[in-house]
Design a protein around this motif. Sequence first.
Motif, short mmCIF file in Angstrom:
data_model
loop_
_atom_site.label_atom_id
_atom_site.label_comp_id
_atom_site.label_asym_id
_atom_site.label_seq_id
_atom_site.Cartn_x
_atom_site.Cartn_y
_atom_site.Cartn_z
N PRO A 1 0.84 -1.20 0.00
CA PRO A 1 0.00 0.00 0.00
C PRO A 1 0.88 1.25 0.00
CG PRO A 1 -0.70 -1.54 1.69
CD PRO A 1 0.61 -2.04 1.16
N ASP A 2 0.42 2.29 -0.69
CA ASP A 2 1.17 3.52 -0.81
C ASP A 2 0.17 4.68 -0.91
OD1 ASP A 2 3.45 5.08 -0.95
OD2 ASP A 2 3.98 4.52 -2.99
N HIS A 3 0.69 5.86 -1.15
CA HIS A 3 -0.15 7.05 -1.31
C HIS A 3 0.47 7.91 -2.41
CE1 HIS A 3 -3.03 10.10 -0.04
NE2 HIS A 3 -2.08 10.98 -0.26
N ASP A 4 -0.34 8.34 -3.37
CA ASP A 4 0.14 9.21 -4.44
C ASP A 4 -0.11 10.65 -4.03
OD1 ASP A 4 0.49 10.77 -6.73
OD2 ASP A 4 -0.21 9.18 -8.06
N PRO A 5 0.96 11.38 -3.65
CA PRO A 5 0.76 12.76 -3.18
C PRO A 5 0.34 13.73 -4.28
CG PRO A 5 3.10 12.26 -3.31
CD PRO A 5 2.36 10.99 -3.62
N THR A 6 0.62 13.41 -5.56
CA THR A 6 0.27 14.34 -6.63
C THR A 6 -1.24 14.47 -6.80
OG1 THR A 6 0.43 12.66 -8.35
CG2 THR A 6 2.41 13.96 -7.88
N VAL A 7 -1.99 13.41 -6.46
CA VAL A 7 -3.44 13.45 -6.57
C VAL A 7 -4.11 13.15 -5.23
CG1 VAL A 7 -3.66 13.02 -9.04
CG2 VAL A 7 -3.43 11.09 -7.47
N ASP A 8 -3.30 13.05 -4.16
CA ASP A 8 -3.79 12.79 -2.81
C ASP A 8 -4.75 11.61 -2.80
OD1 ASP A 8 -4.01 13.10 -0.07
OD2 ASP A 8 -5.66 14.54 -0.23
N ALA A 9 -4.26 10.46 -3.25
CA ALA A 9 -5.11 9.28 -3.36
C ALA A 9 -4.33 8.02 -2.97
CB ALA A 9 -5.61 9.15 -4.79
N PRO A 10 -5.06 7.00 -2.53
CA PRO A 10 -4.39 5.74 -2.19
C PRO A 10 -3.86 5.06 -3.44
CG PRO A 10 -6.77 5.47 -2.08
CD PRO A 10 -6.50 6.93 -2.34
N SER A 11 -2.73 4.42 -3.29
CA SER A 11 -2.15 3.68 -4.40
C SER A 11 -1.55 2.39 -3.88
CB SER A 11 -1.10 4.52 -5.14
OG SER A 11 0.00 4.78 -4.29
N CYS A 12 -1.07 1.57 -4.78
CA CYS A 12 -0.44 0.32 -4.42
C CYS A 12 0.73 0.08 -5.36
CB CYS A 12 -1.44 -0.84 -4.51
SG CYS A 12 -0.80 -2.37 -3.80
N VAL A 13 1.82 -0.44 -4.82
CA VAL A 13 3.01 -0.73 -5.61
C VAL A 13 3.12 -2.24 -5.77
CG1 VAL A 13 5.52 -0.55 -5.71
CG2 VAL A 13 4.17 1.32 -4.73
N PHE A 14 3.24 -2.65 -7.03
CA PHE A 14 3.46 -4.05 -7.38
C PHE A 14 4.84 -4.11 -8.02
CE2 PHE A 14 -1.07 -3.27 -7.51
CZ PHE A 14 -1.63 -4.38 -6.89
N SER A 15 5.78 -4.81 -7.39
CA SER A 15 7.16 -4.83 -7.88
C SER A 15 7.51 -6.16 -8.53
CB SER A 15 8.14 -4.59 -6.73
OG SER A 15 7.95 -3.30 -6.20
N ALA A 16 8.26 -6.04 -9.61
CA ALA A 16 8.84 -7.19 -10.30
C ALA A 16 10.35 -7.07 -10.15
CB ALA A 16 8.41 -7.20 -11.76
N GLN A 17 10.85 -7.63 -9.08
CA GLN A 17 12.27 -7.48 -8.76
C GLN A 17 13.17 -8.05 -9.86
OE1 GLN A 17 13.47 -9.37 -5.08
NE2 GLN A 17 14.76 -7.61 -4.60
N ALA A 18 12.76 -9.14 -10.48
CA ALA A 18 13.58 -9.78 -11.50
C ALA A 18 13.83 -8.87 -12.70
CB ALA A 18 12.94 -11.09 -11.95
N THR A 19 12.85 -8.06 -13.05
CA THR A 19 13.00 -7.17 -14.22
C THR A 19 13.23 -5.72 -13.84
OG1 THR A 19 10.61 -6.84 -14.32
CG2 THR A 19 11.52 -8.64 -15.67
N GLY A 20 13.09 -5.40 -12.57
CA GLY A 20 13.25 -4.02 -12.13
C GLY A 20 12.04 -3.16 -12.41
N LEU A 21 10.90 -3.79 -12.75
CA LEU A 21 9.68 -3.02 -13.04
C LEU A 21 8.91 -2.75 -11.77
CD1 LEU A 21 8.31 -4.67 -16.31
CD2 LEU A 21 9.60 -2.55 -16.07
N ARG A 22 8.24 -1.61 -11.77
CA ARG A 22 7.39 -1.22 -10.65
C ARG A 22 6.07 -0.75 -11.26
NH1 ARG A 22 8.24 2.73 -5.58
NH2 ARG A 22 6.17 3.67 -5.62
N PHE A 23 4.98 -1.38 -10.84
CA PHE A 23 3.63 -1.04 -11.29
C PHE A 23 2.95 -0.29 -10.15
CE2 PHE A 23 4.94 -4.75 -13.58
CZ PHE A 23 4.42 -4.62 -14.85
N ASP A 24 2.56 0.95 -10.38
CA ASP A 24 1.83 1.74 -9.38
C ASP A 24 0.39 1.87 -9.85
OD1 ASP A 24 3.89 2.85 -7.39
OD2 ASP A 24 4.80 3.32 -9.31
N VAL A 25 -0.54 1.46 -8.99
CA VAL A 25 -1.97 1.56 -9.29
C VAL A 25 -2.57 2.55 -8.30
CG1 VAL A 25 -4.16 0.32 -9.39
CG2 VAL A 25 -2.05 -0.79 -10.18
#
Length: 188
Positions: free
Chosen positions: A67-91
């Motif tokens: 769980p995370d928070h996006d300060p640019t839009v003041d909304a809840p977000s979530c981080v999904f990480s793919a450590q093997a590829t270095g990708l980060r998906f923020d929803v």
Amino acid sequence: MTTLLAPLAVVCVVAGACGSPEEDPAAARPTATSRPTGERPLSDVDPCRLLTPARQRELGVDQPPQPDHDPTVDAPSCVFSAQATGLRFDVTAVGAVTPTDLAAQRRPDQLTREIAIGGAPAREVRPPTDGVPADAHSCEVDVPVAEGQFLRVTVGQRGTRTPQPQDALCAKTVLAAEAVLTTLRERR
């Protein structure tokens, strides 16, 4: 007198501001937080539940959602990480915002284009590739789901020696946004 009243009449017609005293024009106008009947506001949605475990595996996510928070839009977000590829998906599930708020946050050098996600109109946002190197390794998709509400999916790549081209990141962002929108529709 006619010269003075003619411009006022035009203003009244264009703005819709000259009604009878019983009418309240603001009451008839939808607000930034209104939504179609029967839909939950996005502020009630947990973004960590919008990318199912099966979809996470398809996208290469190999870490638990955070769980995370996006300060640019003041909304809840979530981080999904793919450590093997270095990708980060923020929803991010943005529950109440106006288009002017979003426009004010956009950098003038970002590239935007209209796309479709799951049959819904959306906007792809690409940071410039000649700016800060980390910015060039990301892509964002905003999908309006109701008036004043939208899903924001961002894919970025960090900490890898072989960064993926921005086109590839945007393709992954579209896939993730489609998956998130599908889950949202199924749960509403």
